[in-house]
Design a protein around this motif. Structure first.
Motif, PDB file in Angstrom:
ATOM      1  N   SER A 137      18.042  44.215  41.660  1.00 53.47           N
ATOM      2  CA  SER A 137      18.810  44.902  42.705  1.00 53.47           C
ATOM      3  C   SER A 137      17.993  45.092  43.978  1.00 53.47           C
ATOM      4  O   SER A 137      18.535  45.046  45.085  1.00 53.47           O
ATOM      5  CB  SER A 137      19.283  46.273  42.198  1.00 53.47           C
ATOM      6  OG  SER A 137      20.322  46.123  41.274  1.00 53.47           O
TER       7      SER A 137
ATOM      8  N   GLY B   1      25.815  38.995  44.705  1.00 55.77           N
ATOM      9  CA  GLY B   1      25.955  39.491  43.335  1.00 55.77           C
ATOM     10  C   GLY B   1      24.610  39.786  42.692  1.00 55.77           C
ATOM     11  O   GLY B   1      23.582  39.217  43.063  1.00 55.77           O
ATOM     12  N   THR B   2      24.618  40.712  41.719  1.00 61.69           N
ATOM     13  CA  THR B   2      23.420  41.072  40.957  1.00 61.69           C
ATOM     14  C   THR B   2      23.805  41.184  39.487  1.00 61.69           C
ATOM     15  O   THR B   2      24.694  41.959  39.137  1.00 61.69           O
ATOM     16  CB  THR B   2      22.837  42.420  41.433  1.00 61.69           C
ATOM     17  OG1 THR B   2      22.593  42.352  42.836  1.00 61.69           O
ATOM     18  CG2 THR B   2      21.532  42.733  40.727  1.00 61.69           C
ATOM     19  N   ARG B   3      23.137  40.423  38.640  1.00 63.31           N
ATOM     20  CA  ARG B   3      23.541  40.368  37.230  1.00 63.31           C
ATOM     21  C   ARG B   3      23.274  41.662  36.480  1.00 63.31           C
ATOM     22  O   ARG B   3      23.965  41.982  35.514  1.00 63.31           O
ATOM     23  CB  ARG B   3      22.806  39.223  36.535  1.00 63.31           C
ATOM     24  CG  ARG B   3      23.319  37.841  36.905  1.00 63.31           C
ATOM     25  CD  ARG B   3      22.493  36.768  36.273  1.00 63.31           C
ATOM     26  NE  ARG B   3      21.103  36.814  36.752  1.00 63.31           N
ATOM     27  CZ  ARG B   3      20.127  36.056  36.264  1.00 63.31           C
ATOM     28  NH1 ARG B   3      20.364  35.239  35.260  1.00 63.31           N
ATOM     29  NH2 ARG B   3      18.911  36.129  36.762  1.00 63.31           N
ATOM     30  N   GLY B   4      22.274  42.434  36.902  1.00 66.78           N
ATOM     31  CA  GLY B   4      21.898  43.620  36.136  1.00 66.78           C
ATOM     32  C   GLY B   4      22.758  44.840  36.384  1.00 66.78           C
ATOM     33  O   GLY B   4      22.556  45.877  35.748  1.00 66.78           O
ATOM     34  N   ASN B   5      23.723  44.763  37.292  1.00 67.39           N
ATOM     35  CA  ASN B   5      24.540  45.928  37.614  1.00 67.39           C
ATOM     36  C   ASN B   5      25.558  46.239  36.522  1.00 67.39           C
ATOM     37  O   ASN B   5      25.944  45.371  35.739  1.00 67.39           O
ATOM     38  CB  ASN B   5      25.279  45.717  38.935  1.00 67.39           C
ATOM     39  CG  ASN B   5      24.389  46.008  40.128  1.00 67.39           C
ATOM     40  OD1 ASN B   5      23.290  46.516  39.965  1.00 67.39           O
ATOM     41  ND2 ASN B   5      24.850  45.673  41.308  1.00 67.39           N
TER      42      ASN B   5
ATOM     43  N   GLU C  24      23.614  34.904  44.142  1.00 69.50           N
ATOM     44  CA  GLU C  24      23.175  35.832  43.100  1.00 69.50           C
ATOM     45  C   GLU C  24      21.708  36.145  43.339  1.00 69.50           C
ATOM     46  O   GLU C  24      20.877  35.238  43.429  1.00 69.50           O
ATOM     47  CB  GLU C  24      23.337  35.191  41.714  1.00 69.50           C
ATOM     48  CG  GLU C  24      24.766  35.007  41.265  1.00 69.50           C
ATOM     49  CD  GLU C  24      25.332  36.246  40.577  1.00 69.50           C
ATOM     50  OE1 GLU C  24      24.582  37.237  40.456  1.00 69.50           O
ATOM     51  OE2 GLU C  24      26.507  36.214  40.191  1.00 69.50           O
TER      52      GLU C  24
ATOM     53  N   GLU D  98      26.538  47.630  45.174  1.00 68.27           N
ATOM     54  CA  GLU D  98      25.305  48.265  44.721  1.00 68.27           C
ATOM     55  C   GLU D  98      25.428  49.775  44.522  1.00 68.27           C
ATOM     56  O   GLU D  98      26.398  50.394  44.886  1.00 68.27           O
ATOM     57  CB  GLU D  98      24.161  47.970  45.681  1.00 68.27           C
ATOM     58  CG  GLU D  98      23.243  46.834  45.234  1.00 68.27           C
ATOM     59  CD  GLU D  98      22.612  47.081  43.859  1.00 68.27           C
ATOM     60  OE1 GLU D  98      22.545  48.246  43.404  1.00 68.27           O
ATOM     61  OE2 GLU D  98      22.199  46.084  43.238  1.00 68.27           O
TER      62      GLU D  98
ATOM     63  N   GLY E  79      33.099  33.238  42.454  1.00 68.61           N
ATOM     64  CA  GLY E  79      32.122  34.313  42.396  1.00 68.61           C
ATOM     65  C   GLY E  79      31.486  34.542  43.745  1.00 68.61           C
ATOM     66  O   GLY E  79      31.916  33.980  44.759  1.00 68.61           O
TER      67      GLY E  79
ATOM     68  N   SER F  68      30.477  43.919  37.870  1.00 62.61           N
ATOM     69  CA  SER F  68      30.428  42.664  38.621  1.00 62.61           C
ATOM     70  C   SER F  68      31.458  42.697  39.744  1.00 62.61           C
ATOM     71  O   SER F  68      32.393  43.509  39.751  1.00 62.61           O
ATOM     72  CB  SER F  68      30.721  41.481  37.692  1.00 62.61           C
ATOM     73  OG  SER F  68      32.087  41.530  37.260  1.00 62.61           O
ATOM     74  N   TRP F  69      31.326  41.767  40.681  1.00 56.22           N
ATOM     75  CA  TRP F  69      32.329  41.661  41.744  1.00 56.22           C
ATOM     76  C   TRP F  69      33.711  41.365  41.164  1.00 56.22           C
ATOM     77  O   TRP F  69      34.720  41.934  41.604  1.00 56.22           O
ATOM     78  CB  TRP F  69      31.939  40.560  42.728  1.00 56.22           C
ATOM     79  CG  TRP F  69      31.055  40.997  43.857  1.00 56.22           C
ATOM     80  CD1 TRP F  69      29.778  40.608  44.100  1.00 56.22           C
ATOM     81  CD2 TRP F  69      31.397  41.915  44.908  1.00 56.22           C
ATOM     82  NE1 TRP F  69      29.290  41.217  45.230  1.00 56.22           N
ATOM     83  CE2 TRP F  69      30.267  42.022  45.753  1.00 56.22           C
ATOM     84  CE3 TRP F  69      32.537  42.653  45.223  1.00 56.22           C
ATOM     85  CZ2 TRP F  69      30.256  42.829  46.894  1.00 56.22           C
ATOM     86  CZ3 TRP F  69      32.518  43.466  46.362  1.00 56.22           C
ATOM     87  CH2 TRP F  69      31.392  43.550  47.183  1.00 56.22           C
TER      88      TRP F  69
ATOM     89  N   ASP G 106      18.485  38.765  42.072  1.00 54.27           N
ATOM     90  CA  ASP G 106      17.988  39.751  41.119  1.00 54.27           C
ATOM     91  C   ASP G 106      16.498  40.016  41.365  1.00 54.27           C
ATOM     92  O   ASP G 106      15.776  39.097  41.780  1.00 54.27           O
ATOM     93  CB  ASP G 106      18.196  39.260  39.685  1.00 54.27           C
ATOM     94  CG  ASP G 106      19.654  39.243  39.273  1.00 54.27           C
ATOM     95  OD1 ASP G 106      20.183  40.333  39.004  1.00 54.27           O
ATOM     96  OD2 ASP G 106      20.230  38.151  39.232  1.00 54.27           O
TER      97      ASP G 106
END
Length: 284
Positions: free
Chosen positions: A213, A182-186, A209, A229, A205, A189-190, A211
């Motif tokens: 990207s 996972g990436t918080r800035g996208n 995680e 992504e 989740g 979210s999944w 970060d």
């Protein structure tokens, strides 16, 4: 005057200039000094005026081409210098976009414009549109930026992974059995991606995680998991096969990259050049 000495340039220019004669006192004095050093008379009196002597005409013929070559060379160097005058353009951009989309394209721009100096700032905590930047690229949805910025690149988010991890994946639900990154800035979210495709996520989740990207993409390339992504940021990895889309028909568009107006800086030719280049590279 020794054999290796060069005479002063002022009387030489007087000799090579069309129609110029040693009329001014400064030139006359230096020509007399030149004649004394050479041991010859460059001018001779004719009536009330003066003309080049035979030695003077020979000397004039020898130096005229040299001064013309000097003039042409000086003009050529001056034009080259004007072409190399540095124009600084400061660009603010999200970190991963800078490294994965912008920087790989800059060499061609700089090679075509040798007087251009691009300064890229990709600090995460800088506020978009901060003073000191000529162009700003931002990331977000249309609700946030459509009224104040120009669309640059639309983005598709989809599951991507190393080829070895893609084997056997046929439906979105099967991704729950695989390690997810996972990436918080996208922009998606999944959890939201699973909901969009009718899957109830049975675990809290992703497995990890990462970060920004850029880091998450590198982890996926190394086989650590499946990342949700951007097609913009993974252009190179997908092109060379390091990342593949196990579910190519499950791509979603939620966010984009936008180009903020450049304000007063937009009047500068160099800023306009870079803005137009960005839009052309993005297919706008």
């Amino acid at each position: 005057m020794t054999g290796s000495s060069l005479p002063p340039s002022l009387p030489l220019r007087a000799l090579t200039a069309d129609g110029v004669r040693p009329s001014s006192s400064a030139v006359s004095h230096q020509i007399r000094s030149l004649e004394a050093g050479l041991g010859i008379a460059l001018f001779e009196r004719v009536g009330r005026g003066v003309e080049l002597s035979d030695d003077g005409r020979e000397f004039f013929a020898g130096i005229r081409d040299g001064f013309e070559q000097l003039r042409r060379t000086t003009e050529r160097m001056a034009r080259r210098g004007r072409g190399r005058r540095t124009e600084v353009v400061r660009v603010q951009t999200p970190p991963s976009f800078a490294g994965r989309w912008l920087l790989p394209r800059l060499p061609a721009l700089l090679a075509a414009n040798p007087g251009l100096d691009i300064r890229v700032n990709a600090e995460r905590d800088r506020h978009p549109g901060d003073a000191g930047f000529d162009l700003t690229i931002v990331y977000g949805d249309a609700r946030s930026w459509a009224r104040s910025a120009q669309p640059l690149l639309e983005e598709l988010l989809q599951p991507l992974c190393a080829p070895a991890l893609a084997t056997g994946i046929r439906t979105p639900a099967e991704l729950l059995e695989r390690p997810l990154i996972g990436t918080r800035g996208n922009g998606l979210s999944w959890a939201e991606w699973f909901r969009r495709h009718g899957v109830e996520a049975l675990r809290p989740g992703p497995a990890m995680e990462l970060d920004p990207s850029d880091v998450a993409i590198d982890a996926a390339v190394k086989g650590l998991g499946i990342v949700l992504e951007s097609d913009v940021l993974t252009e190179e990895e997908r092109a060379d096969g390091r990342l593949v889309a196990p579910l190519p028909h499950y791509a979603d568009s939620t966010a984009a990259y936008w180009l903020l107006p450049s304000g007063d800086a937009g009047d500068r030719a160099a800023v306009g050049l870079v803005r137009d280049w960005l839009l052309a590279e993005a297919g706008r």
